[in-house]
Design an enzyme around this catalytic site. Structure first.
Site, PDB file in Angstrom:
ATOM      1  N   CYS A 170     -39.711  -3.711   3.315  1.00  0.00           N
ATOM      2  CA  CYS A 170     -40.683  -4.771   2.523  1.00  0.00           C
ATOM      3  C   CYS A 170     -39.322  -4.661   0.973  1.00  0.00           C
ATOM      4  O   CYS A 170     -39.826  -5.390   0.361  1.00  0.00           O
ATOM      5  CB  CYS A 170     -41.345  -4.369   1.709  1.00  0.00           C
ATOM      6  SG  CYS A 170     -42.831  -4.253   3.276  1.00  0.00           S
TER       7      CYS A 170
ATOM      8  N   CYS B 106     -36.700  -6.516  -0.818  1.00  0.00           N
ATOM      9  CA  CYS B 106     -37.192  -7.707  -0.971  1.00  0.00           C
ATOM     10  C   CYS B 106     -38.169  -8.134  -2.696  1.00  0.00           C
ATOM     11  O   CYS B 106     -37.477  -8.249  -4.227  1.00  0.00           O
ATOM     12  CB  CYS B 106     -38.168  -9.340  -0.152  1.00  0.00           C
ATOM     13  SG  CYS B 106     -36.504  -9.471   0.562  1.00  0.00           S
ATOM     14  N   HIS B 107     -39.118  -6.987  -2.371  1.00  0.00           N
ATOM     15  CA  HIS B 107     -39.799  -7.138  -3.546  1.00  0.00           C
ATOM     16  C   HIS B 107     -39.404  -5.566  -4.174  1.00  0.00           C
ATOM     17  O   HIS B 107     -40.670  -5.374  -5.702  1.00  0.00           O
ATOM     18  CB  HIS B 107     -42.091  -6.816  -2.456  1.00  0.00           C
ATOM     19  CG  HIS B 107     -41.989  -6.966  -1.881  1.00  0.00           C
ATOM     20  ND1 HIS B 107     -42.134  -9.364  -2.177  1.00  0.00           N
ATOM     21  CD2 HIS B 107     -41.784  -7.351  -0.464  1.00  0.00           C
ATOM     22  CE1 HIS B 107     -42.386  -9.683  -0.953  1.00  0.00           C
ATOM     23  NE2 HIS B 107     -41.963  -9.053   0.150  1.00  0.00           N
TER      24      HIS B 107
ATOM     25  N   MET C 110     -42.064 -14.800   4.041  1.00  0.00           N
ATOM     26  CA  MET C 110     -42.571 -14.140   4.451  1.00  0.00           C
ATOM     27  C   MET C 110     -43.429 -13.393   5.503  1.00  0.00           C
ATOM     28  O   MET C 110     -43.468 -15.321   6.243  1.00  0.00           O
ATOM     29  CB  MET C 110     -44.012 -14.052   3.512  1.00  0.00           C
ATOM     30  CG  MET C 110     -44.945 -12.585   3.908  1.00  0.00           C
ATOM     31  SD  MET C 110     -44.932 -11.199   2.799  1.00  0.00           S
ATOM     32  CE  MET C 110     -45.686 -10.014   3.970  1.00  0.00           C
TER      33      MET C 110
ATOM     34  N   HIS D 147     -24.493 -11.018  -7.446  1.00  0.00           N
ATOM     35  CA  HIS D 147     -24.403 -10.231  -6.191  1.00  0.00           C
ATOM     36  C   HIS D 147     -23.667 -10.081  -5.689  1.00  0.00           C
ATOM     37  O   HIS D 147     -22.743  -8.991  -7.441  1.00  0.00           O
ATOM     38  CB  HIS D 147     -24.813 -10.825  -4.844  1.00  0.00           C
ATOM     39  CG  HIS D 147     -25.118 -10.150  -3.679  1.00  0.00           C
ATOM     40  ND1 HIS D 147     -25.720  -9.175  -3.902  1.00  0.00           N
ATOM     41  CD2 HIS D 147     -24.067 -10.097  -2.823  1.00  0.00           C
ATOM     42  CE1 HIS D 147     -25.712  -8.270  -2.881  1.00  0.00           C
ATOM     43  NE2 HIS D 147     -24.829  -9.406  -2.320  1.00  0.00           N
TER      44      HIS D 147
ATOM     45  N   HIS E  45     -22.337 -16.239  -1.073  1.00  0.00           N
ATOM     46  CA  HIS E  45     -22.360 -15.180  -0.448  1.00  0.00           C
ATOM     47  C   HIS E  45     -20.520 -14.700  -0.850  1.00  0.00           C
ATOM     48  O   HIS E  45     -20.520 -14.862   0.431  1.00  0.00           O
ATOM     49  CB  HIS E  45     -22.973 -14.565   0.550  1.00  0.00           C
ATOM     50  CG  HIS E  45     -23.311 -13.405   0.466  1.00  0.00           C
ATOM     51  ND1 HIS E  45     -22.132 -12.549   1.214  1.00  0.00           N
ATOM     52  CD2 HIS E  45     -23.436 -12.200   0.302  1.00  0.00           C
ATOM     53  CE1 HIS E  45     -21.474 -11.367   1.241  1.00  0.00           C
ATOM     54  NE2 HIS E  45     -23.336 -10.607   0.337  1.00  0.00           N
TER      55      HIS E  45
END
Length: 580
Positions: free
Chosen positions: A83, A86-87, A124, A363, A405
């Site tokens: 997790c 992402c979080h 999710m 990024h 990307h």
């Protein structure tokens, strides 16, 4: 929470950098999907962070539902593995939504259990119904999220100095090159799961040495002189490798934090090789080091306000870093706050940092052909940011496809639009071609998407060409279709409207069973060969496939039992001179 395949979850970059899932058993069971969220995107998010859960202290609070110490430990392990990427480690939100107690307690345990169990169309994963988490784990996680997040330790000068090792002092290093390797055509190849890099002679195609490094080396960077190779693992370990030694090997090492992605060395005239810099995901900071020894000299935190909502973010991770050719500066890209920092190292005791507001979720990126303009992907904002490194100003925010990307991107001369830079996308099959010449002839095309090419699918990680080539190569390593992830496409730059040719790189490798994902085209110095990694499972055979750039035919396959999960490849000359 992050999507994590029951296969090996991998963060590249890269390579890359960048999360990726691998397993020989991948085809045995279809992974869960989510409406509106491509599987390529889920794979991109799918790697555990390298921070050990035990390093973060437990924080069971009276206001949250009851949790035993054993349950808290289990939940912490799940969160860090599946997790946090992402979080965020602190659950303040990154590419995923915030999961702080002020939010989760209002939702309550029953709501959170349903959410964790069935997922959402926003990306999710359905952790419970997919079988990834048991009903017991789902219940533990629903309660865990209502407690304060456990915070990993900071990593300051004291902690860095404790890890710093100089294996060969500068005075004892060679005064001239002691090997017969053509260093300009040497390749540094990441052996991701082995925690190593393979140094491969591009002329003989033989492995020169296998160097033990940090876990999952994200990038390799060269000093301005081309003598020193800097590599950094996702576990934030930096190795300095001296290529002049009889057998090139590590001469110094340093751990700069608990998780990291980026390293670079100074290139500006008068400061060649003098400094190196590395940026970390945790703690959110960068450190300037002595370029010859890796001694840490200056640490700078990146915590601060976001560019859009102007809210404080406690965990803005340092993504890519490049060395400026216009000033004695490093260009530092901060992911969550969306800021590009121009870090002037001419006087590190009085460090000058110019902060440029760009867009969130910065990024990776690279220079245009003149090496004045830096183009970097703000991936979840679906934008390319253009910065003028000479004036230290934002030039343009360019809307592109879903989750750009570029790696370093690809520079070439378009037959119609002049000098351009291109990026592929993780979330769709498009390739955005952007004009990069603001001069009088091509001014009307500058900083605009002048072409949108269509590739064979989403899941692109890297795109590459060379000044001496007429080809543009695009991988699709994260595409869920094995036919696409095991092949690459190539365009003729002289006739982009013609479309692409598909080359079966994994088939040419002939390595047997496994996912065999084909990733990151990389040219040799001469620009007449393109190298591809055929990235298989850890216990399966991998390979490097070399293609003749002119004929697009198989030229050579490097197979060696030591080539364990090869991913990123970096040619010394091209990396040293920012050729892509």
């Amino acid at each position: 929470m992050k999507h994590r395949y029951r296969v090996i979850a991998v963060g590249f970059a890269a390579l890359v950098a960048l999360p990726l899932a691998l397993s020989g058993a991948m085809a045995a069971k279809k992974q869960p999907t989510h409406p509106g969220t491509p599987e390529e995107e889920l794979r991109y998010k799918g790697a555990p962070i390298p921070i050990k859960p035990g390093e973060a202290k437990e924080a069971i609070t009276p206001k949250g539902p009851r949790l035993t110490p054993a349950e808290f430990k289990r939940a912490k392990q799940i969160f860090f593995e599946r997790c946090a990427g992402c979080h965020g480690v602190l659950r303040k939100g990154a590419t995923g939504k915030p999961l702080t107690p002020d939010i989760t307690r209002k939702k309550g345990t029953d709501y959170l259990k349903v959410f964790i169990n069935y997922g959402s169309p926003a990306g999710m994963p359905n952790w419970g119904s997919s079988g990834e988490l048991s009903a017991k784990d789902v219940d533990i996680m629903a309660r865990y999220l209502q407690h304060e997040p456990p915070v990993p330790p900071e990593f300051g000068m004291k902690e860095m100095k404790a890890t710093w090792k100089v294996h060969v002092p500068v005075k004892d290093r060679p005064k001239k090159q002691l090997n017969n390797i053509n260093l300009d055509n040497l390749f540094s190849v990441t052996l991701r799961d082995a925690g190593q890099v393979a140094l491969i002679d591009g002329d003989t195609k033989k492995i020169v040495n296998i160097v033990k490094t940090g876990y999952a080396v994200h990038i390799s960077r060269l000093s301005s002189s081309g003598r020193y190779l800097y590599v950094i693992g996702r576990d934030a370990k930096v190795n300095l490798i001296d290529l002049w030694m009889k057998k090139p090997d590590t001469v110094a090492e340093l751990k700069i934090g608990l998780e990291a992605r980026s390293v670079e060395s100074s290139k500006y005239k008068g400061f060649e090789d003098r400094y190196a810099i590395a940026g970390s995901y945790w703690p959110p900071q960068f450190v300037i080091m002595d370029g010859y020894t890796l001694e840490p000299l200056k640490i700078v935190a990146t915590r601060g306000m976001t560019v859009d909502t102007q809210e404080y973010h406690p965990e803005p991770r340092v993504a890519s870093i490049v060395a400026s050719h216009a000033h004695p500066e490093f260009v530092v890209n901060v992911k969550e706050t969306g800021k590009v920092l121009m870090v002037n190292f001419s006087d590190i005791d009085n460090l000058k940092v110019t902060s440029i507001d760009a867009a969130r979720y910065l990024h990776d990126g690279g220079w245009d052909s003149t090496k004045r303009y830096f183009l970097v992907a703000a991936n979840k904002s679906n934008k390319i940011v253009v910065v003028d490194s000479k004036k230290n100003k934002l030039v343009k925010l360019i809307d592109v496809g879903k989750i750009p990307h570029p790696g370093r991107g690809a520079n070439f001369k378009d037959p119609k639009y002049g000098p351009v830079w291109a990026t592929g996308h993780l979330g769709d099959e498009t390739i955005a071609v952007i004009g990069t010449d603001p001069g009088w002839r091509y001014k009307k095309h500058a900083w605009k998407v002048v072409r949108t090419l269509k590739g064979q699918g989403g899941g692109n990680l890297f795109i590459k060409t060379h000044p001496k080539s007429n080809n543009l190569w695009v991988d699709t390593a994260l595409n869920p279709d094995p036919k696409k992830s095991q092949s690459v496409v190539v365009f003729d730059i002289r006739n982009l409207d013609k479309g692409y040719e598909v080359l079966p790189i994994a088939e040419w490798a002939d390595v047997g069973e496994g996912p065999k994902r084909v990733v990151q085209p990389e040219y040799n110095k001469a620009g007449d060969e393109v190298w591809f990694s055929v990235w298989n499972g850890k216990d399966q055979q991998s390979a490097i496939v070399i293609v003749d750039d002119k004929t697009r035919k198989l030229k050579h396959v490097i197979k060696d039992k030591r080539l364990i999960t090869p991913t990123g490849k970096f040619n010394v000359y091209n990396t040293q001179h920012d050729i892509y």
